[in-house]
Design a protein around this motif. Structure first.
Motif, PDB file in Angstrom:
ATOM      1  N   GLY A 189       0.787  -1.242   0.000  1.00  0.00           N
ATOM      2  CA  GLY A 189       0.000   0.000   0.000  1.00  0.00           C
ATOM      3  C   GLY A 189       0.809   1.277   0.000  1.00  0.00           C
ATOM      4  N   ALA A 190       2.117   1.180   0.252  1.00  0.00           N
ATOM      5  CA  ALA A 190       2.918   2.417   0.346  1.00  0.00           C
ATOM      6  C   ALA A 190       3.604   2.766  -0.962  1.00  0.00           C
ATOM      7  CB  ALA A 190       3.963   2.257   1.448  1.00  0.00           C
ATOM      8  N   TRP A 191       3.328   2.010  -2.039  1.00  0.00           N
ATOM      9  CA  TRP A 191       4.159   2.157  -3.244  1.00  0.00           C
ATOM     10  C   TRP A 191       3.319   2.368  -4.494  1.00  0.00           C
ATOM     11  CZ3 TRP A 191       8.785   3.035  -1.560  1.00  0.00           C
ATOM     12  CH2 TRP A 191       9.148   2.510  -0.316  1.00  0.00           C
ATOM     13  N   SER A 192       3.691   3.385  -5.247  1.00  0.00           N
ATOM     14  CA  SER A 192       3.000   3.655  -6.508  1.00  0.00           C
ATOM     15  C   SER A 192       4.064   3.886  -7.583  1.00  0.00           C
ATOM     16  CB  SER A 192       2.095   4.876  -6.355  1.00  0.00           C
ATOM     17  OG  SER A 192       2.885   6.017  -6.108  1.00  0.00           O
ATOM     18  N   VAL A 193       3.614   4.345  -8.748  1.00  0.00           N
ATOM     19  CA  VAL A 193       4.524   4.594  -9.866  1.00  0.00           C
ATOM     20  C   VAL A 193       4.792   6.093  -9.940  1.00  0.00           C
ATOM     21  CG1 VAL A 193       4.761   4.442 -12.383  1.00  0.00           C
ATOM     22  CG2 VAL A 193       3.643   2.582 -11.117  1.00  0.00           C
ATOM     23  N   LYS A 194       6.055   6.460 -10.042  1.00  0.00           N
ATOM     24  CA  LYS A 194       6.407   7.892 -10.069  1.00  0.00           C
ATOM     25  C   LYS A 194       5.970   8.520 -11.396  1.00  0.00           C
ATOM     26  CE  LYS A 194      10.427  10.967  -9.752  1.00  0.00           C
ATOM     27  NZ  LYS A 194       9.853  12.086  -9.083  1.00  0.00           N
ATOM     28  N   LYS A 195       5.231   9.596 -11.256  1.00  0.00           N
ATOM     29  CA  LYS A 195       4.779  10.332 -12.446  1.00  0.00           C
ATOM     30  C   LYS A 195       5.089  11.804 -12.223  1.00  0.00           C
ATOM     31  CE  LYS A 195       2.470   6.866 -14.410  1.00  0.00           C
ATOM     32  NZ  LYS A 195       2.505   6.444 -15.810  1.00  0.00           N
ATOM     33  N   GLU A 196       5.323  12.524 -13.298  1.00  0.00           N
ATOM     34  CA  GLU A 196       5.511  13.968 -13.161  1.00  0.00           C
ATOM     35  C   GLU A 196       4.663  14.685 -14.186  1.00  0.00           C
ATOM     36  OE1 GLU A 196       9.786  15.403 -11.595  1.00  0.00           O
ATOM     37  OE2 GLU A 196       9.835  13.782 -13.058  1.00  0.00           O
ATOM     38  N   GLY A 197       4.147  15.821 -13.816  1.00  0.00           N
ATOM     39  CA  GLY A 197       3.271  16.559 -14.713  1.00  0.00           C
ATOM     40  C   GLY A 197       2.084  17.066 -13.923  1.00  0.00           C
ATOM     41  N   GLN A 198       0.899  16.873 -14.451  1.00  0.00           N
ATOM     42  CA  GLN A 198      -0.302  17.381 -13.785  1.00  0.00           C
ATOM     43  C   GLN A 198      -1.041  16.226 -13.109  1.00  0.00           C
ATOM     44  OE1 GLN A 198      -1.179  20.703 -13.519  1.00  0.00           O
ATOM     45  NE2 GLN A 198      -2.726  19.929 -12.099  1.00  0.00           N
ATOM     46  N   PHE A 199      -1.007  16.231 -11.778  1.00  0.00           N
ATOM     47  CA  PHE A 199      -1.673  15.190 -10.990  1.00  0.00           C
ATOM     48  C   PHE A 199      -3.140  15.093 -11.405  1.00  0.00           C
ATOM     49  CE2 PHE A 199      -3.372  13.128  -7.254  1.00  0.00           C
ATOM     50  CZ  PHE A 199      -2.335  12.334  -6.810  1.00  0.00           C
ATOM     51  N   HIS A 200      -3.706  13.898 -11.314  1.00  0.00           N
ATOM     52  CA  HIS A 200      -5.090  13.577 -11.727  1.00  0.00           C
ATOM     53  C   HIS A 200      -5.191  13.428 -13.242  1.00  0.00           C
ATOM     54  CE1 HIS A 200      -6.802  13.638  -7.831  1.00  0.00           C
ATOM     55  NE2 HIS A 200      -6.766  14.928  -7.654  1.00  0.00           N
ATOM     56  N   ALA A 201      -4.144  13.891 -13.978  1.00  0.00           N
ATOM     57  CA  ALA A 201      -4.196  13.723 -15.433  1.00  0.00           C
ATOM     58  C   ALA A 201      -3.037  12.827 -15.890  1.00  0.00           C
ATOM     59  CB  ALA A 201      -4.114  15.077 -16.116  1.00  0.00           C
ATOM     60  N   PHE A 202      -2.412  12.160 -14.931  1.00  0.00           N
ATOM     61  CA  PHE A 202      -1.295  11.288 -15.314  1.00  0.00           C
ATOM     62  C   PHE A 202      -1.816  10.103 -16.132  1.00  0.00           C
ATOM     63  CE2 PHE A 202       1.044  12.587 -11.193  1.00  0.00           C
ATOM     64  CZ  PHE A 202       1.662  13.630 -11.846  1.00  0.00           C
ATOM     65  N   SER A 203      -0.904   9.557 -16.958  1.00  0.00           N
ATOM     66  CA  SER A 203      -1.265   8.343 -17.699  1.00  0.00           C
ATOM     67  C   SER A 203      -1.397   7.193 -16.703  1.00  0.00           C
ATOM     68  CB  SER A 203      -0.162   8.036 -18.709  1.00  0.00           C
ATOM     69  OG  SER A 203       1.089   7.999 -18.038  1.00  0.00           O
ATOM     70  N   LYS A 204      -2.225   6.239 -17.042  1.00  0.00           N
ATOM     71  CA  LYS A 204      -2.378   5.047 -16.189  1.00  0.00           C
ATOM     72  C   LYS A 204      -1.082   4.249 -16.221  1.00  0.00           C
ATOM     73  CE  LYS A 204      -6.872   2.855 -15.555  1.00  0.00           C
ATOM     74  NZ  LYS A 204      -7.177   3.864 -14.596  1.00  0.00           N
ATOM     75  N   PRO A 205      -0.567   3.829 -15.096  1.00  0.00           N
ATOM     76  CA  PRO A 205       0.684   3.067 -15.130  1.00  0.00           C
ATOM     77  C   PRO A 205       0.477   1.716 -15.831  1.00  0.00           C
ATOM     78  CG  PRO A 205       0.069   3.649 -12.881  1.00  0.00           C
ATOM     79  CD  PRO A 205      -1.081   4.023 -13.747  1.00  0.00           C
ATOM     80  N   GLY A 206       1.483   1.324 -16.590  1.00  0.00           N
ATOM     81  CA  GLY A 206       1.439   0.004 -17.214  1.00  0.00           C
ATOM     82  C   GLY A 206       1.902  -1.046 -16.217  1.00  0.00           C
ATOM     83  N   PRO A 207       1.633  -2.337 -16.505  1.00  0.00           N
ATOM     84  CA  PRO A 207       2.000  -3.400 -15.545  1.00  0.00           C
ATOM     85  C   PRO A 207       3.503  -3.501 -15.324  1.00  0.00           C
ATOM     86  CG  PRO A 207       1.085  -4.313 -17.597  1.00  0.00           C
ATOM     87  CD  PRO A 207       0.922  -2.837 -17.670  1.00  0.00           C
ATOM     88  N   ASP A 208       4.297  -3.024 -16.293  1.00  0.00           N
ATOM     89  CA  ASP A 208       5.752  -3.155 -16.149  1.00  0.00           C
ATOM     90  C   ASP A 208       6.413  -1.957 -15.471  1.00  0.00           C
ATOM     91  OD1 ASP A 208       5.480  -5.533 -17.445  1.00  0.00           O
ATOM     92  OD2 ASP A 208       5.848  -4.657 -19.436  1.00  0.00           O
ATOM     93  N   GLU A 209       5.643  -0.916 -15.235  1.00  0.00           N
ATOM     94  CA  GLU A 209       6.276   0.262 -14.610  1.00  0.00           C
ATOM     95  C   GLU A 209       6.568  -0.038 -13.136  1.00  0.00           C
ATOM     96  OE1 GLU A 209       5.039   4.355 -15.796  1.00  0.00           O
ATOM     97  OE2 GLU A 209       3.408   3.280 -16.794  1.00  0.00           O
TER      98      GLU A 209
END
Ligand code: ACM
Length: 630
Positions: A217-237
């Motif tokens: 539960g403490a881990w997600s995929v790092k994204k940068e840009g505009q939160f809520h508009a990030f691309s959906k993470p792929g299974p390999d990210e």
């Protein structure tokens, strides 16, 4: 004559023109009597800690930590009164309460006294703010007189609950960063950190009975840009972005905060905002499936009138007994870690569209005679309140916990404006006021053409108008208020400080200073002094208050007229339409609407105060101004 003297002292205390260079304390104290002359701290000055309570000496020693860093010397600490000394002492004075203090600065000595140690700590904060701003310097400052103006201060806080909420779920802040935030809070006499530890984007506290909360539960995929508009993470990210606090970390933080007279209140946000929880334990959801911790890609639909639906079920199932077993264990471990008397159970923004479809929830409604989804949430909140009180704690939640009825003992944190707080107080609940329109410091603080985009704006001047006690409400039920630092768009500590300060100064003042002493024109020079303190300590702040509010009107022949609202006294706004960068030799706005040239594509503005550039150059595309034109 005496009356005249008192009036002059009062005038000096509130009049910025006379006192601004000398008294720069934030929050503004209750009573300030400025004298003439100064006391100068030199290596020959001593600190005198009078009394047997070890806190007196510990707090007095904190002055040495500051002096050592900025002035390069420490003072001897003694225990007998003397001249050329700074005395710290506890004196019974009931009117000062738990947190009030007196500071008396004379030519020959200084005395900080209080009824209780917390007051001495706040007296020390005020003393540090009476010193030149260089006392905050990260590096040694020489060729300076460490002088303190002769003054008498008597000060007590208006409210006992003076908080800042930090969301560490949307973006994780390390233990060291949280400690830095606590340091900042303590300087401005905040006494409560509300720790928003769980949300859709991460679960941040080790729970020994449910280890997946932090392994998953403490881990997600790092994204940068505009939160809520990030691309959906792929299974390999890689899911390696985030972090959590171990129980040992939490103990350290609680102790660190306590040493600075700050309590920490944990929030476990349920039943909504629980994607990280169901990603860890999917069986806690009403909707079978596989879940992942959200990485900032949108999954809620927001409709007019504050309604919303979830595209992915991010709630705990109110009809599942295992959810209450889970919450019992979680609150047991959490309650044992945080001595503060309240536990926050969240309760906000729970989407009900998956509950509506759930056969389990339908069965619960039939069994418990619950007529609608508000009643279902109220049932859930009632069950949680029993768990929380069984752990020896009082429960508080966001104002949605009022929906469908609420146990009397629960306190309410009003965030959807003041109205939830007013309703709760009228029903006899204790209330903490955190209305978004005054204290949501995640909102933009300047023009949307320039600030990192957030869905709303809250300028410093509006924040300064925050008054936690609405007309017609029993003030005894209003415990105080908070700045709320939601971090969807706050990725790092420097930007966090940028968002909090100076609005955090305004909220500190709204929560500490008697309402009658609040004065915008007097506040601004003090803010400017504290900007210097931030600069010498390498901390970021927002200069947005200097930047004008731009107002656009339609003129004949599809032309535009521009006006500027300037909130800080003494600021001139210079502008250009020829794409070049304006400075203080460019035309200045003189209070008369400016006609935008027919072919202009850009308006650029810059603010100056006393011949110095303040704020930043802001570029407004004329096409954008056209859209705004009324
Ligand atoms: C909140 O801002 N959802 C409490």
């Amino acid at each position: 004559m005496k009356k005249l003297f008192v009036s002059i002292l009062f005038f000096l205390a509130i009049c910025p023109a006379f006192s601004q260079q000398k008294i720069n304390i934030i929050p503004q104290p209750a009573e300030v009597k400025l004298g003439t002359g100064e006391f100068v701290i030199t290596p020959a000055t001593t600190i005198v800690a009078l009394g047997s309570d070890p806190e007196i000496k510990r707090i007095a020693g904190m002055l040495n930590q500051e002096l050592k860093r900025a002035a390069g010397f420490e003072l001897k600490i003694g225990s007998y009164p003397s001249k050329n000394a700074i005395h710290f002492k506890l004196l019974p004075e009931v009117a000062l309460g738990k947190e009030g203090y007196r500071v008396r600065v004379g030519y020959e000595d200084v005395e900080i006294s209080a009824n209780q140690p917390a007051g001495l700590f706040y007296g020390l904060q005020s003393l540090l703010q009476l010193l030149p701003y260089q006392i905050e310097s990260k590096t040694l400052v020489t060729n300076i007189k460490w002088s303190i103006p002769v003054v008498e201060i008597k000060d007590v806080p208006r409210f006992g609950w003076r908080g800042q909420m930090l969301d560490v779920s949307r973006h994780f802040f390390t233990k060291k960063e949280v400690m830095e935030m606590i340091d900042d809070m303590a300087k401005y006499k905040y006494n409560l950190m509300h720790f928003h530890l769980t949300d859709d984007q991460g679960w941040r506290i080790e729970i020994k009975s449910y280890p997946k909360l932090t392994t998953v539960g403490a881990w997600s995929v790092k994204k940068e840009g505009q939160f809520h508009a990030f691309s959906k993470p792929g299974p390999d990210e890689p899911r390696d972005y985030g972090g959590f606090y171990t129980q040992e970390d939490i103990k350290e933080l609680v102790k660190y905060a306590k040493e600075r007279y700050v309590d920490i209140m944990p929030e476990i946000d349920v039943p909504g905002h629980s994607m990280a929880t169901v990603a860890s334990y999917p069986d806690l959801s009403c909707t079978p499936g596989t879940y992942v911790v959200n990485s900032g890609d949108g999954f809620m639909d927001w409709h007019a009138g504050g309604h919303f639906t979830a595209r992915v079920d991010n709630t705990l199932c109110p009809a599942n007994e295992n959810v209450y077993v889970f919450l019992d264990k979680v609150f047991e471990e959490v309650a044992a870690l945080f001595p503060f008397e309240y536990l926050h159970m969240g309760g906000d923004e729970c989407a009900k569209n998956f509950w509506e479809k759930s056969p389990q929830v339908k069965a619960l409604m039939a069994r418990e005679n619950l007529k609608d989804m508000h009643a279902v949430q109220s049932y859930f909140v009632g069950r949680v309140s029993k768990i929380v009180s069984a752990k020896g704690k009082k429960m508080i939640g966001w104002d949605e916990i009022l929906d469908g009825g609420l146990v009397k003992s629960a306190a309410v944190m009003s965030w959807r404006g003041m109205k939830g707080g007013i309703q709760a107080a009228k029903m006899g609940h204790e209330v903490v006021m955190t209305p978004a329109e005054f204290v949501y410091v995640d909102y933009m603080q300047g023009d949307a053409a320039f600030e990192p985009h957030v869905y709303s704006t809250l300028r410093l001047k509006k924040t300064y108008q925050f008054d936690p006690v609405p007309v017609g409400v029993d003030p005894k039920l209003i415990k105080g208020g908070q700045a709320n630092i939601w971090t969807e768009q706050i990725y790092n500590m420097r930007h966090m400080r940028y968002m909090v300060w100076p609005r955090g100064f305004a909220i500190a003042e709204a929560l500490w200073t008697p309402k009658a002493n609040m004065n915008w024109n007097n506040f601004i020079p003090r803010v400017e002094n504290h900007f210097k303190r931030f600069e010498v300590s390498n901390k970021k702040y927002a200069p947005s208050m200097y930047e004008p509010v731009v107002k656009v009107k339609k003129a004949p022949n599809s032309r535009l007229l521009i006006d500027f609202d300037v909130e800080v006294p003494g600021v001139d706004v210079h502008y250009s339409f020829d794409n070049s960068f304006p400075d203080n030799y460019y035309p200045a706005y003189a209070g008369k609407s400016i006609l935008v040239p027919v072919d202009a594509t850009q308006l650029k503005v810059v603010s100056y105060k006393e011949e110095k550039e303040v704020g930043r150059t802001i570029v407004f595309p004329v096409a954008e101004l056209k859209k705004r034109a009324k």
